[in-house]
Design an enzyme around this catalytic site. Structure first.
Site, PDB file in Angstrom:
ATOM      1  N   ASP A   1       0.831  -1.207   0.000  1.00 48.34           N
ATOM      2  CA  ASP A   1       0.000   0.000   0.000  1.00 48.34           C
ATOM      3  C   ASP A   1       0.865   1.257   0.000  1.00 48.34           C
ATOM      4  O   ASP A   1       2.056   1.211   0.298  1.00 48.34           O
ATOM      5  CB  ASP A   1      -0.895   0.018   1.252  1.00 48.34           C
ATOM      6  CG  ASP A   1      -2.173  -0.778   1.039  1.00 48.34           C
ATOM      7  OD1 ASP A   1      -2.487  -1.091  -0.117  1.00 48.34           O
ATOM      8  OD2 ASP A   1      -2.852  -1.080   2.042  1.00 48.34           O
TER       9      ASP A   1
ATOM     10  N   LYS B   1      -3.433   3.468  -2.955  1.00 50.33           N
ATOM     11  CA  LYS B   1      -4.472   4.398  -3.419  1.00 50.33           C
ATOM     12  C   LYS B   1      -4.179   5.758  -2.834  1.00 50.33           C
ATOM     13  O   LYS B   1      -3.680   5.853  -1.716  1.00 50.33           O
ATOM     14  CB  LYS B   1      -5.842   3.949  -2.922  1.00 50.33           C
ATOM     15  CG  LYS B   1      -6.199   2.531  -3.265  1.00 50.33           C
ATOM     16  CD  LYS B   1      -7.349   2.071  -2.364  1.00 50.33           C
ATOM     17  CE  LYS B   1      -7.540   0.576  -2.446  1.00 50.33           C
ATOM     18  NZ  LYS B   1      -8.158   0.042  -1.233  1.00 50.33           N
TER      19      LYS B   1
ATOM     20  N   MET C   1      -7.557   9.301   9.012  1.00 55.14           N
ATOM     21  CA  MET C   1      -8.122   9.884   7.782  1.00 55.14           C
ATOM     22  C   MET C   1      -9.023  11.074   8.120  1.00 55.14           C
ATOM     23  O   MET C   1     -10.076  11.244   7.520  1.00 55.14           O
ATOM     24  CB  MET C   1      -8.932   8.824   6.999  1.00 55.14           C
ATOM     25  CG  MET C   1      -8.097   7.635   6.568  1.00 55.14           C
ATOM     26  SD  MET C   1      -9.059   6.392   5.708  1.00 55.14           S
ATOM     27  CE  MET C   1      -9.630   5.358   7.040  1.00 55.14           C
TER      28      MET C   1
HETATM   29  O1  UP2 Z   1     -16.038   3.122   6.027  1.00 58.38           O
HETATM   30  C1  UP2 Z   1     -15.119   3.421   6.785  1.00 58.38           C
HETATM   31  O2  UP2 Z   1     -15.140   3.340   7.995  1.00 58.38           O
HETATM   32  C2  UP2 Z   1     -13.846   3.932   6.176  1.00 58.38           C
HETATM   33  C3  UP2 Z   1     -13.537   3.225   4.939  1.00 58.38           C
HETATM   34  C4  UP2 Z   1     -12.115   3.357   4.507  1.00 58.38           C
HETATM   35  C5  UP2 Z   1     -11.673   4.151   3.471  1.00 58.38           C
HETATM   36  N1  UP2 Z   1     -10.336   3.945   3.235  1.00 58.38           N
HETATM   37  C6  UP2 Z   1     -12.564   5.005   2.753  1.00 58.38           C
HETATM   38  C7  UP2 Z   1     -11.979   6.237   2.305  1.00 58.38           C
HETATM   39  C8  UP2 Z   1     -10.999   2.662   4.932  1.00 58.38           C
HETATM   40  C9  UP2 Z   1     -10.947   1.701   6.023  1.00 58.38           C
HETATM   41  C10 UP2 Z   1     -11.330   0.359   5.659  1.00 58.38           C
HETATM   42  O3  UP2 Z   1     -11.690   0.072   4.518  1.00 58.38           O
HETATM   43  O4  UP2 Z   1     -11.248  -0.473   6.568  1.00 58.38           O
HETATM   44  C11 UP2 Z   1      -9.915   3.022   4.122  1.00 58.38           C
HETATM   45  C12 UP2 Z   1      -8.579   2.430   4.241  1.00 58.38           C
HETATM   46  C13 UP2 Z   1      -7.460   3.231   3.833  1.00 58.38           C
HETATM   47  N2  UP2 Z   1      -7.433   4.569   3.562  1.00 58.38           N
HETATM   48  C14 UP2 Z   1      -6.145   2.734   3.737  1.00 58.38           C
HETATM   49  C15 UP2 Z   1      -5.769   1.322   3.954  1.00 58.38           C
HETATM   50  C16 UP2 Z   1      -5.564   0.610   2.664  1.00 58.38           C
HETATM   51  C17 UP2 Z   1      -6.650   0.768   1.651  1.00 58.38           C
HETATM   52  O5  UP2 Z   1      -7.714   0.264   1.860  1.00 58.38           O
HETATM   53  O6  UP2 Z   1      -6.383   1.375   0.642  1.00 58.38           O
HETATM   54  C18 UP2 Z   1      -5.348   3.800   3.412  1.00 58.38           C
HETATM   55  C19 UP2 Z   1      -3.883   3.798   3.275  1.00 58.38           C
HETATM   56  C20 UP2 Z   1      -3.273   3.507   1.984  1.00 58.38           C
HETATM   57  O7  UP2 Z   1      -2.085   3.167   2.048  1.00 58.38           O
HETATM   58  O8  UP2 Z   1      -3.873   3.652   0.934  1.00 58.38           O
HETATM   59  C21 UP2 Z   1      -6.166   4.924   3.295  1.00 58.38           C
HETATM   60  C22 UP2 Z   1      -5.676   6.225   2.945  1.00 58.38           C
HETATM   61  C23 UP2 Z   1      -6.644   7.319   2.960  1.00 58.38           C
HETATM   62  N3  UP2 Z   1      -7.922   7.307   2.511  1.00 58.38           N
HETATM   63  C24 UP2 Z   1      -6.368   8.610   3.381  1.00 58.38           C
HETATM   64  C25 UP2 Z   1      -5.096   8.893   4.073  1.00 58.38           C
HETATM   65  C26 UP2 Z   1      -4.213   9.857   3.732  1.00 58.38           C
HETATM   66  O9  UP2 Z   1      -3.586  10.185   4.726  1.00 58.38           O
HETATM   67  O10 UP2 Z   1      -4.064  10.270   2.585  1.00 58.38           O
HETATM   68  C27 UP2 Z   1      -7.480   9.414   3.174  1.00 58.38           C
HETATM   69  C28 UP2 Z   1      -7.686  10.886   3.353  1.00 58.38           C
HETATM   70  C29 UP2 Z   1      -7.579  11.287   4.737  1.00 58.38           C
HETATM   71  C30 UP2 Z   1      -7.998  12.658   5.051  1.00 58.38           C
HETATM   72  O11 UP2 Z   1      -7.321  13.092   5.978  1.00 58.38           O
HETATM   73  O12 UP2 Z   1      -8.930  13.202   4.522  1.00 58.38           O
HETATM   74  C31 UP2 Z   1      -8.438   8.578   2.649  1.00 58.38           C
HETATM   75  C32 UP2 Z   1      -9.737   9.043   2.349  1.00 58.38           C
HETATM   76  C33 UP2 Z   1     -10.743   8.031   2.104  1.00 58.38           C
HETATM   77  N4  UP2 Z   1     -10.943   6.929   2.839  1.00 58.38           N
HETATM   78  C34 UP2 Z   1     -11.689   8.060   1.086  1.00 58.38           C
HETATM   79  C35 UP2 Z   1     -12.458   6.920   1.210  1.00 58.38           C
HETATM   80  C36 UP2 Z   1     -13.576   6.463   0.339  1.00 58.38           C
HETATM   81  C37 UP2 Z   1     -13.142   5.441  -0.635  1.00 58.38           C
HETATM   82  O13 UP2 Z   1     -11.985   5.025  -0.630  1.00 58.38           O
HETATM   83  O14 UP2 Z   1     -13.960   5.052  -1.451  1.00 58.38           O
HETATM   84  C38 UP2 Z   1     -11.839   9.125   0.093  1.00 58.38           C
HETATM   85  C39 UP2 Z   1     -11.238   8.721  -1.159  1.00 58.38           C
HETATM   86  C40 UP2 Z   1     -11.581   9.709  -2.189  1.00 58.38           C
HETATM   87  O15 UP2 Z   1     -11.930  10.843  -1.856  1.00 58.38           O
HETATM   88  O16 UP2 Z   1     -11.469   9.243  -3.283  1.00 58.38           O
HETATM   89  N1  SAH Z   2      -3.886   0.407   8.757  1.00 52.50           N
HETATM   90  C1  SAH Z   2      -3.359   1.699   9.111  1.00 52.50           C
HETATM   91  C2  SAH Z   2      -4.349   2.828   8.859  1.00 52.50           C
HETATM   92  C3  SAH Z   2      -4.676   3.087   7.381  1.00 52.50           C
HETATM   93  S1  SAH Z   2      -5.843   4.394   7.179  1.00 52.50           S
HETATM   94  C4  SAH Z   2      -2.898   1.670  10.585  1.00 52.50           C
HETATM   95  O1  SAH Z   2      -3.183   0.724  11.305  1.00 52.50           O
HETATM   96  O2  SAH Z   2      -2.220   2.606  10.995  1.00 52.50           O
HETATM   97  C5  SAH Z   2      -4.762   5.741   6.809  1.00 52.50           C
HETATM   98  C6  SAH Z   2      -4.670   6.715   7.974  1.00 52.50           C
HETATM   99  O3  SAH Z   2      -3.799   6.215   8.982  1.00 52.50           O
HETATM  100  C7  SAH Z   2      -4.082   8.076   7.603  1.00 52.50           C
HETATM  101  O4  SAH Z   2      -5.049   8.924   7.083  1.00 52.50           O
HETATM  102  C8  SAH Z   2      -3.619   8.580   8.955  1.00 52.50           C
HETATM  103  O5  SAH Z   2      -4.699   9.075   9.698  1.00 52.50           O
HETATM  104  C9  SAH Z   2      -3.151   7.301   9.629  1.00 52.50           C
HETATM  105  N2  SAH Z   2      -1.690   7.129   9.517  1.00 52.50           N
HETATM  106  C10 SAH Z   2      -1.046   6.073   8.999  1.00 52.50           C
HETATM  107  N3  SAH Z   2       0.293   6.205   9.143  1.00 52.50           N
HETATM  108  C11 SAH Z   2       0.496   7.392   9.779  1.00 52.50           C
HETATM  109  C12 SAH Z   2       1.656   8.094  10.227  1.00 52.50           C
HETATM  110  N4  SAH Z   2       2.889   7.603  10.055  1.00 52.50           N
HETATM  111  N5  SAH Z   2       1.479   9.284  10.828  1.00 52.50           N
HETATM  112  C13 SAH Z   2       0.248   9.797  11.015  1.00 52.50           C
HETATM  113  N6  SAH Z   2      -0.883   9.174  10.619  1.00 52.50           N
HETATM  114  C14 SAH Z   2      -0.771   7.979  10.025  1.00 52.50           C
END
Ligand code: UP2
Ligand code: SAH
Length: 278
Positions: free
Chosen positions: A54, A76, A189
Site C-alpha cells: 500500500d 491508493k 483519515m
Molecule cells: O467506512 C469506513 O469506515 C472507512 C472506509 C475506509 C476508506 N479507506 C474510505 C476512504 C478505509 C478503512 C477500511 O476500509 O477499513 C480506508 C482504508 C485506507 N485509507 C487505507 C488502507 C488501505 C486501503 O484500503 O487502501 C489507506 C492507506 C493507503 O495506504 O492507501 C487509506 C488512505 C486514505 N484514505 C487517506 C489517508 C491519507 O492520509 O491520505 C485518506 C484521506 C484522509 C484525510 O485526511 O482526509 C483517505 C480518504 C478516504 N478513505 C476516502 C475513502 C472512500 C473510498 O476510498 O472510497 C476518500 C477517497 C476519495 O476521496 O477518493
Molecule cells: N492500517 C493503518 C491505517 C490506514 S488508514 C494503521 O493501522 O495505521 C490511513 C490513515 O492512517 C491516515 O489517514 C492517517 O490518519 C493514519 N496514519 C497512517 N500512518 C500514519 C503516520 N505515520 N502518521 C500519522 N498518521 C498515520
C-alpha cells in the site's frame, strides 16, 4: 543475536521448495519507522519473493525486500484508486494460486482501517490460506513518538479509534457516544472533514477547549506535531497545512505532549505551557 529456526522459517523454506501451497500473508508494516517492524514482519519481508504493498508503507521498509523480489504497488491516494479493492483482492488470490507466498504489506496494522478483513475473507473464500501478522497501528505509534499516553488513570479511562471518512464522505459515527471527556479520541483519515468533526463533537458536548494533537508522518524522520484546541482545529489545519498521512488525537492526555519527543514541532514554548497549565 542467534535466533532458533522458527516455525515461520520452516514454513517459508518449505514454500521455497514447493512443499507448501501458496498463501497470502497480511503483514502490518507499522507507521513508518523501520525499527517498529515486528520480528515476524521483518523475516517475511526479507524473504519475500512477491510483495504487494500500500501507499503508506515507507520506502525504507520496502528497501528490506530482496532485490529480485516482485514488488507490486497497489496504493491508493484520496480521489484516485489506481486499482480497485476488488482487483487487489483478486490479484492476491491469483498470485497465491501460482504457489507463491504472497506478502501483502500494509501500513500500520492490517485490521485497523486497512481492509485486511476484506482481503482475508476473499482469500478464504477462494480456499487460499491467509495468515495475519499484526503491526503497530498509527495511533499507538504516533502517540509513543510524541509522548502522549492514549489512556491515563487521571485523564482517560478509554480510547476510541475512529475513521474521519464515512463511506459517503463525511464521517458519521455515533457522536453522542463520543462526548465523554475521559475518553481519548483518535481519528484516522481525519483531515478533510476536520471542521465537520470538531463542530459535531462540540455540538454533542465535548469542551471546545479540549486539546488536539495533529501528528503528520508520525514516527518518521520528518514527523511534525501541531497542538491546538477543538474549536481551533480547522483554523490550525488551514494555517499549518498538515499533509497525508496525519492523525488526530483529541483529549486531555494531549496536555502531556512534550516537544522534545518529536523531531520537529510547531508548538511555541508559551503555547505549550498554556496547555500544560490548563
Ligand atoms: O467506512 C469506513 O469506515 C472507512 C472506509 C475506509 C476508506 N479507506 C474510505 C476512504 C478505509 C478503512 C477500511 O476500509 O477499513 C480506508 C482504508 C485506507 N485509507 C487505507 C488502507 C488501505 C486501503 O484500503 O487502501 C489507506 C492507506 C493507503 O495506504 O492507501 C487509506 C488512505 C486514505 N484514505 C487517506 C489517508 C491519507 O492520509 O491520505 C485518506 C484521506 C484522509 C484525510 O485526511 O482526509 C483517505 C480518504 C478516504 N478513505 C476516502 C475513502 C472512500 C473510498 O476510498 O472510497 C476518500 C477517497 C476519495 O476521496 O477518493
Ligand atoms: N492500517 C493503518 C491505517 C490506514 S488508514 C494503521 O493501522 O495505521 C490511513 C490513515 O492512517 C491516515 O489517514 C492517517 O490518519 C493514519 N496514519 C497512517 N500512518 C500514519 C503516520 N505515520 N502518521 C500519522 N498518521 C498515520
Amino acid at each position: 543475536m542467534t535466533v532458533a529456526l522458527s516455525s515461520l522459517d520452516k514454513l517459508l523454506r518449505g514454500a521455497m521448495h514447493g512443499a507448501e501451497p501458496g498463501a497470502v500473508w497480511l503483514v502490518g508494516a507499522g507507521p513508518g519507522d523501520v525499527d517498529l517492524l515486528t520480528v515476524k514482519a521483518l523475516r517475511l519481508i526479507e524473504q519475500a519473493q512477491v510483495l504487494v504493498y500500500d501507499r503508506l508503507v515507507s520506502a525504507e521498509i520496502l528497501a528490506l525486500a530482496p532485490a529480485d523480489a516482485l514488488c507490486i504497488d497497489v496504493g491508493k491516494t484520496p480521489g484516485f484508486h489506481g486499482m480497485k479493492q476488488s482487483q487487489i483482492n483478486q490479484l492476491l488470490v491469483d498470485l497465491a494460486r501460482t504457489g507463491q507466498q504472497v506478502i501483502r504489506l500494509k501500513g500500520g496494522d492490517p485490521f485497523i482501517f486497512g481492509r485486511g478483513g476484506e482481503e482475508m475473507s476473499w482469500a478464504q473464500q477462494a480456499g487460499i490460506p491467509c495468515h495475519v501478522v499484526p503491526g503497530i497501528t498509527a495511533a499507538t505509534g504516533c502517540a509513543a513518538a510524541c509522548g502522549i499516553p492514549l489512556t491515563h488513570r487521571a485523564m482517560a479511562q478509554s480510547v476510541r479509534f475512529i475513521t474521519g471518512h464515512g463511506r459517503d464522505g463525511k464521517p458519521q459515527p455515533d457522536w453522542q457516544s463520543l462526548q465523554d471527556p475521559r475518553q481519548t479520541l483518535v481519528f484516522y483519515m481525519g483531515l478533510t472533514w476536520c471542521e465537520a468533526l470538531s463542530q459535531q463533537l462540540i455540538a454533542h458536548g465535548r469542551d471546545a477547549q479540549t486539546p488536539v494533537a495533529i501528528i503528520e508522518r508520525g514516527t518518521r524522520r520528518d514527523q511534525r506535531v501541531m497542538i491546538t484546541r477543538l474549536a481551533e482545529l480547522a483554523r490550525c489545519v488551514a494555517e499549518q497545512q498538515p499533509q497525508s498521512p496525519s492523525l488526530l488525537i483529541i483529549g486531555d492526555v494531549v496536555t502531556l505532549y512534550r516537544p522534545a519527543y518529536s523531531a520537529t514541532s510547531t508548538l511555541t514554548p508559551s503555547a505549550s505551557n498554556a496547555l500544560i497549565d490548563s
